[in-house]
Design a protein around this motif. Structure first.
Motif, PDB file in Angstrom:
ATOM      1  N   ARG A 159     -10.299 -27.623  22.268  1.00 26.62           N
ATOM      2  CA  ARG A 159     -11.722 -27.429  21.916  1.00 26.62           C
ATOM      3  C   ARG A 159     -12.152 -28.424  20.849  1.00 26.62           C
ATOM      4  O   ARG A 159     -12.683 -28.043  19.794  1.00 26.62           O
ATOM      5  CB  ARG A 159     -11.956 -26.010  21.391  1.00 26.62           C
ATOM      6  CG  ARG A 159     -11.427 -24.942  22.312  1.00 26.62           C
ATOM      7  CD  ARG A 159     -12.486 -24.408  23.214  1.00 26.62           C
ATOM      8  NE  ARG A 159     -11.979 -23.270  23.967  1.00 26.62           N
ATOM      9  CZ  ARG A 159     -12.756 -22.441  24.629  1.00 26.62           C
ATOM     10  NH1 ARG A 159     -14.054 -22.616  24.644  1.00 26.62           N
ATOM     11  NH2 ARG A 159     -12.236 -21.444  25.307  1.00 26.62           N
ATOM     12  N   THR A 160     -11.877 -29.680  21.151  1.00 19.57           N
ATOM     13  CA  THR A 160     -12.239 -30.711  20.196  1.00 19.57           C
ATOM     14  C   THR A 160     -12.998 -31.818  20.936  1.00 19.57           C
ATOM     15  O   THR A 160     -13.206 -31.716  22.143  1.00 19.57           O
ATOM     16  CB  THR A 160     -10.974 -31.244  19.482  1.00 19.57           C
ATOM     17  OG1 THR A 160     -11.364 -32.146  18.463  1.00 19.57           O
ATOM     18  CG2 THR A 160     -10.009 -31.923  20.431  1.00 19.57           C
ATOM     19  N   PRO A 165     -16.661 -26.695  19.162  1.00 19.23           N
ATOM     20  CA  PRO A 165     -17.722 -25.710  18.934  1.00 19.23           C
ATOM     21  C   PRO A 165     -18.804 -26.308  18.036  1.00 19.23           C
ATOM     22  O   PRO A 165     -18.509 -27.169  17.212  1.00 19.23           O
ATOM     23  CB  PRO A 165     -16.999 -24.558  18.234  1.00 19.23           C
ATOM     24  CG  PRO A 165     -15.733 -25.118  17.718  1.00 19.23           C
ATOM     25  CD  PRO A 165     -15.386 -26.294  18.564  1.00 19.23           C
ATOM     26  N   LYS A 169     -21.648 -23.092  13.673  1.00 16.28           N
ATOM     27  CA  LYS A 169     -20.846 -21.871  13.803  1.00 16.28           C
ATOM     28  C   LYS A 169     -19.731 -21.791  12.757  1.00 16.28           C
ATOM     29  O   LYS A 169     -19.218 -20.729  12.470  1.00 16.28           O
ATOM     30  CB  LYS A 169     -20.240 -21.796  15.203  1.00 16.28           C
ATOM     31  CG  LYS A 169     -21.092 -20.993  16.167  1.00 16.28           C
ATOM     32  CD  LYS A 169     -20.372 -20.798  17.482  1.00 16.28           C
ATOM     33  CE  LYS A 169     -19.582 -19.502  17.508  1.00 16.28           C
ATOM     34  NZ  LYS A 169     -18.886 -19.319  18.783  1.00 16.28           N
ATOM     35  N   HIS A 170     -19.357 -22.960  12.215  1.00 13.38           N
ATOM     36  CA  HIS A 170     -18.258 -22.982  11.241  1.00 13.38           C
ATOM     37  C   HIS A 170     -18.516 -22.034  10.081  1.00 13.38           C
ATOM     38  O   HIS A 170     -17.698 -21.219   9.744  1.00 13.38           O
ATOM     39  CB  HIS A 170     -18.048 -24.398  10.685  1.00 13.38           C
ATOM     40  CG  HIS A 170     -17.453 -25.309  11.714  1.00 13.38           C
ATOM     41  ND1 HIS A 170     -16.953 -26.546  11.404  1.00 13.38           N
ATOM     42  CD2 HIS A 170     -17.279 -25.153  13.043  1.00 13.38           C
ATOM     43  CE1 HIS A 170     -16.497 -27.097  12.511  1.00 13.38           C
ATOM     44  NE2 HIS A 170     -16.686 -26.276  13.505  1.00 13.38           N
ATOM     45  N   GLY A 173     -18.933 -18.305  11.109  1.00  8.44           N
ATOM     46  CA  GLY A 173     -17.689 -17.656  11.513  1.00  8.44           C
ATOM     47  C   GLY A 173     -16.800 -17.257  10.347  1.00  8.44           C
ATOM     48  O   GLY A 173     -15.879 -16.488  10.504  1.00  8.44           O
ATOM     49  N   GLU A 174     -17.088 -17.792   9.189  1.00 11.25           N
ATOM     50  CA  GLU A 174     -16.261 -17.483   8.012  1.00 11.25           C
ATOM     51  C   GLU A 174     -16.411 -16.020   7.627  1.00 11.25           C
ATOM     52  O   GLU A 174     -17.469 -15.423   7.790  1.00 11.25           O
ATOM     53  CB  GLU A 174     -16.682 -18.358   6.826  1.00 11.25           C
ATOM     54  CG  GLU A 174     -16.412 -19.830   7.029  1.00 11.25           C
ATOM     55  CD  GLU A 174     -15.029 -20.228   6.553  1.00 11.25           C
ATOM     56  OE1 GLU A 174     -14.568 -21.293   6.948  1.00 11.25           O
ATOM     57  OE2 GLU A 174     -14.428 -19.456   5.785  1.00 11.25           O
ATOM     58  N   GLU A 175     -15.324 -15.482   7.140  1.00  8.09           N
ATOM     59  CA  GLU A 175     -15.370 -14.088   6.726  1.00  8.09           C
ATOM     60  C   GLU A 175     -16.002 -13.954   5.359  1.00  8.09           C
ATOM     61  O   GLU A 175     -15.764 -14.815   4.515  1.00  8.09           O
ATOM     62  CB  GLU A 175     -13.958 -13.506   6.667  1.00  8.09           C
ATOM     63  CG  GLU A 175     -13.853 -12.210   7.432  1.00  8.09           C
ATOM     64  CD  GLU A 175     -12.451 -11.637   7.329  1.00  8.09           C
ATOM     65  OE1 GLU A 175     -12.203 -10.859   6.398  1.00  8.09           O
ATOM     66  OE2 GLU A 175     -11.626 -12.002   8.175  1.00  8.09           O
TER      67      GLU A 175
ATOM     68  N   PRO B  70     -13.342 -20.769  19.752  1.00  4.04           N
ATOM     69  CA  PRO B  70     -13.034 -20.571  18.327  1.00  4.04           C
ATOM     70  C   PRO B  70     -14.168 -21.092  17.448  1.00  4.04           C
ATOM     71  O   PRO B  70     -15.050 -21.803  17.924  1.00  4.04           O
ATOM     72  CB  PRO B  70     -11.774 -21.404  18.131  1.00  4.04           C
ATOM     73  CG  PRO B  70     -11.900 -22.499  19.150  1.00  4.04           C
ATOM     74  CD  PRO B  70     -12.611 -21.899  20.330  1.00  4.04           C
ATOM     75  N   ASP B  71     -14.149 -20.729  16.178  1.00  3.57           N
ATOM     76  CA  ASP B  71     -15.172 -21.211  15.260  1.00  3.57           C
ATOM     77  C   ASP B  71     -14.970 -22.679  14.921  1.00  3.57           C
ATOM     78  O   ASP B  71     -15.918 -23.402  14.645  1.00  3.57           O
ATOM     79  CB  ASP B  71     -15.164 -20.372  13.974  1.00  3.57           C
ATOM     80  CG  ASP B  71     -15.499 -18.914  14.265  1.00  3.57           C
ATOM     81  OD1 ASP B  71     -16.256 -18.680  15.228  1.00  3.57           O
ATOM     82  OD2 ASP B  71     -15.000 -18.033  13.556  1.00  3.57           O
ATOM     83  N   LYS B  72     -13.722 -23.091  14.901  1.00  5.74           N
ATOM     84  CA  LYS B  72     -13.385 -24.488  14.618  1.00  5.74           C
ATOM     85  C   LYS B  72     -12.451 -24.983  15.707  1.00  5.74           C
ATOM     86  O   LYS B  72     -11.726 -24.175  16.298  1.00  5.74           O
ATOM     87  CB  LYS B  72     -12.660 -24.597  13.269  1.00  5.74           C
ATOM     88  CG  LYS B  72     -13.509 -24.214  12.067  1.00  5.74           C
ATOM     89  CD  LYS B  72     -12.672 -24.247  10.800  1.00  5.74           C
ATOM     90  CE  LYS B  72     -13.483 -23.749   9.606  1.00  5.74           C
ATOM     91  NZ  LYS B  72     -12.685 -23.692   8.387  1.00  5.74           N
ATOM     92  N   PRO B  73     -12.409 -26.303  15.974  1.00  4.53           N
ATOM     93  CA  PRO B  73     -11.462 -26.808  16.979  1.00  4.53           C
ATOM     94  C   PRO B  73     -10.028 -26.453  16.586  1.00  4.53           C
ATOM     95  O   PRO B  73      -9.728 -26.270  15.402  1.00  4.53           O
ATOM     96  CB  PRO B  73     -11.661 -28.333  16.916  1.00  4.53           C
ATOM     97  CG  PRO B  73     -12.982 -28.534  16.284  1.00  4.53           C
ATOM     98  CD  PRO B  73     -13.202 -27.374  15.368  1.00  4.53           C
ATOM     99  N   THR B  75      -7.674 -28.344  16.557  1.00  3.63           N
ATOM    100  CA  THR B  75      -7.056 -29.475  15.865  1.00  3.63           C
ATOM    101  C   THR B  75      -7.425 -29.470  14.375  1.00  3.63           C
ATOM    102  O   THR B  75      -6.927 -30.277  13.609  1.00  3.63           O
ATOM    103  CB  THR B  75      -7.538 -30.800  16.486  1.00  3.63           C
ATOM    104  OG1 THR B  75      -8.950 -30.714  16.665  1.00  3.63           O
ATOM    105  CG2 THR B  75      -6.866 -31.063  17.814  1.00  3.63           C
ATOM    106  N   HIS B  84      -8.434 -15.184   2.648  1.00  2.00           N
ATOM    107  CA  HIS B  84      -9.430 -14.121   2.737  1.00  2.00           C
ATOM    108  C   HIS B  84      -9.294 -13.114   1.609  1.00  2.00           C
ATOM    109  O   HIS B  84      -8.386 -13.199   0.792  1.00  2.00           O
ATOM    110  CB  HIS B  84      -9.323 -13.447   4.107  1.00  2.00           C
ATOM    111  CG  HIS B  84      -9.639 -14.376   5.225  1.00  2.00           C
ATOM    112  ND1 HIS B  84     -10.914 -14.662   5.613  1.00  2.00           N
ATOM    113  CD2 HIS B  84      -8.831 -15.128   6.005  1.00  2.00           C
ATOM    114  CE1 HIS B  84     -10.888 -15.535   6.609  1.00  2.00           C
ATOM    115  NE2 HIS B  84      -9.630 -15.833   6.864  1.00  2.00           N
TER     116      HIS B  84
END
Lengths: 175, 313
Positions: A159-160, A165, A169-170, A173-175, B70-73, B75, B84
């Motif tokens: 997914r790169t 993405p 969204k980065h 998506g963080e908590e 996913p939120d990030k690739p 890679t 967290h």
């Protein structure tokens, strides 16, 4: 036709040289530059400069264990393979299976409880462990794409690239 | 006729209680036999000394299980810096059934150590025993799978799991269910194939095979490299044993493992209580009804006597 004959002739010459050369000289000559592409899928084949690596390596055994007749580096291996004769083939794939966890391979291991080296890693595993293991201590390249470029299939898998993405969204998506 | 007063009542009660305790004990002895897992089940031996933190296993899991993007690739290595709430590393979520975390170990020559983490597929899973709708199954192949159709989303398994693995589909408003790694049971394991993460790993960090063989292999590795490995296979005995086993060159508590879980399956801690429940439910009502009848017999007789007296006069 002419090209084909030439190619065949070249292969014959290489094979003859390989067979005739004394094994000590083999290391120095080696196969020159090899393309390692039998496992190529998510990444393109690796262009491996064998000559350059033979210059850097202290001994052929660093990669080829005991198959060239040198004493193995690992003490555990040396217990049995100290005085080995050179093997018929020294290619990684001759001993390390490409499909290490295939059901038929696992069944073969299980069928013979006397079999030794049952934990022998597969081809993909040994390529990466050998290369990366050494590169990490010798300051060689260690990034995935330093050795093999990612294919489009690989980009989709990881997914790169164009399959990445959206950056917004980065943060979301963080908590 | 013997008079039932408070003293006699209490005496009887004590005798009954003792009898009950005796039956309870017998049942407990019977129930405490451990299952110990299926003898030929498969497992995975994970060797953290070989992991380079490339996250290929995460990508493979995502693809195999058809998980959302996913939120990030995969890679992107910045995920290793995500710490967290409660100083904890990344955990499994409804979108990621496996995660790799980085642990910086001061003085480790090879640099940081990476730990892949997913469901450990316990031999005697706490999630399974805690589930009141029997959604979970431990398959003979070794996987702990679940039937999402019967899951009511009570999240008891999330509390029961000693490894904090099951994740909740909080994102679903209509059908929130518990989700976790199933060792690729549907698509791979049941056909004798290794989980997707095992096959995808470039370093062959993981070995797929029979659990009993992997334990031998793990001990062999430790024996051959005594100066490298910690002399312990995490999962060999922890909480009754797990199908996923781990080797490390740094103490396990430094790579995010709980080393205080003990070797008893979680079910053992509640077995005694659970064995008592049917007995209490069946014996107690009869017993106390009996007590009640005995205790009120005289009263009843008195009332009757009074009634007849009243009539007679």
């Amino acid at each position: 036709m002419g090209g084909k004959t030439k190619k065949l002739l070249r292969v014959a010459v290489v094979l003859a040289a390989w067979g005739l050369a004394p094994h000590a000289a083999l290391a120095a000559d080696g196969p020159g530059v090899v393309e390692l592409g039998s496992l190529s899928n998510l990444f393109e084949p690796v262009t491996f400069n064998h000559t350059m690596h033979t210059d850097v390596a202290k001994s052929c055994a660093e990669c080829h264990h005991h198959t060239l007749g040198d004493a193995p580096i690992d003490k555990t291996c040396a217990r049995c393979h100290r005085a080995n004769q050179p093997a018929d083939s020294v290619a990684c794939r001759e001993c390390h299976p490409a499909n290490r966890f295939a059901a038929d391979y696992l069944a073969k291991l299980e069928a013979n409880p006397q079999l030794y080296h049952t934990g022998k890693p597969g081809l993909k595993g040994v390529y990466h462990r050998k290369c990366l293991g050494c590169h990490r201590t010798m300051d060689g390249p260690t990034g995935c794409e330093d050795c093999h470029k990612m294919t489009e299939k690989g980009e989709a898998f990881y997914r790169t690239g164009k399959f990445a993405p959206p950056p917004a969204k980065h943060e979301a998506g963080e908590e | 006729m013997k008079k039932i007063d408070r003293r006699n009542f209490l005496k009887g009660g004590l005798a009954g209680g003792a009898a009950l305790a005796a039956t309870g004990k017998a049942t407990k002895a019977e129930a405490s036999g451990s299952f110990g897992g299926y003898p030929n089940s498969m497992g995975v031996l994970v060797d953290f000394t070989k992991c380079v933190g490339c996250r290929t296993c995460e990508a493979a899991c995502n693809k195999e299980q058809g998980l959302p993007a996913p939120d990030k690739p995969f890679t992107d290595k910045s995920v290793f810096d995500e710490i967290h709430h409660g100083k904890r590393h990344r955990r499994t979520t409804e979108k990621a059934f496996t995660v790799v975390n980085r642990y910086d170990i001061p003085g480790r020559a090879e640099g940081p150590i990476y730990r892949k983490f997913q469901c450990n597929h316990c031999q005697e899973p706490a999630c399974l025993t805690s589930c009141f709708v029997n959604a979970y199954t431990k398959t003979p192949e070794g996987a702990v799978i679940y039937n999402s159709k019967v899951c009511v989303g009570c999240r008891t398994c999330m509390i029961a799991c000693p490894f904090y693995v099951p994740a909740y589909a909080y994102s679903s408003a209509t059908n929130p269910i518990v989700r976790k790694c199933i060792m690729c049971y549907d698509t791979r394991l049941k056909f004798g194939r290794p989980p997707a993460c095992v096959e995808a790993c470039p370093q062959e960090v993981m070995v797929f095979g029979r659990r009993k063989d992997l334990i031998k292999m793990g001990h062999e590795r430790i024996k051959e490299h005594p100066d490298k490995y910690v002399d312990h296979i995490y999962g060999e005995n922890e909480v009754g044993g797990t199908s996923w086993l781990y080797l490390s060159d740094v103490p396990f508590d430094q790579v995010g493992f709980d080393t205080h879980l003990g070797n008893e399956p979680i079910i053992s801690y509640v077995k005694d209580f659970l064995a008592m429940v049917p007995i209490v439910l069946t014996v107690w009502p009869a017993l106390f009804t009996g007590f009640h009848l005995l205790a009120t017999r005289k009263e009843e007789a008195n009332t009757k006597e009074n009634e007849s007296k009243g009539r007679g006069v």
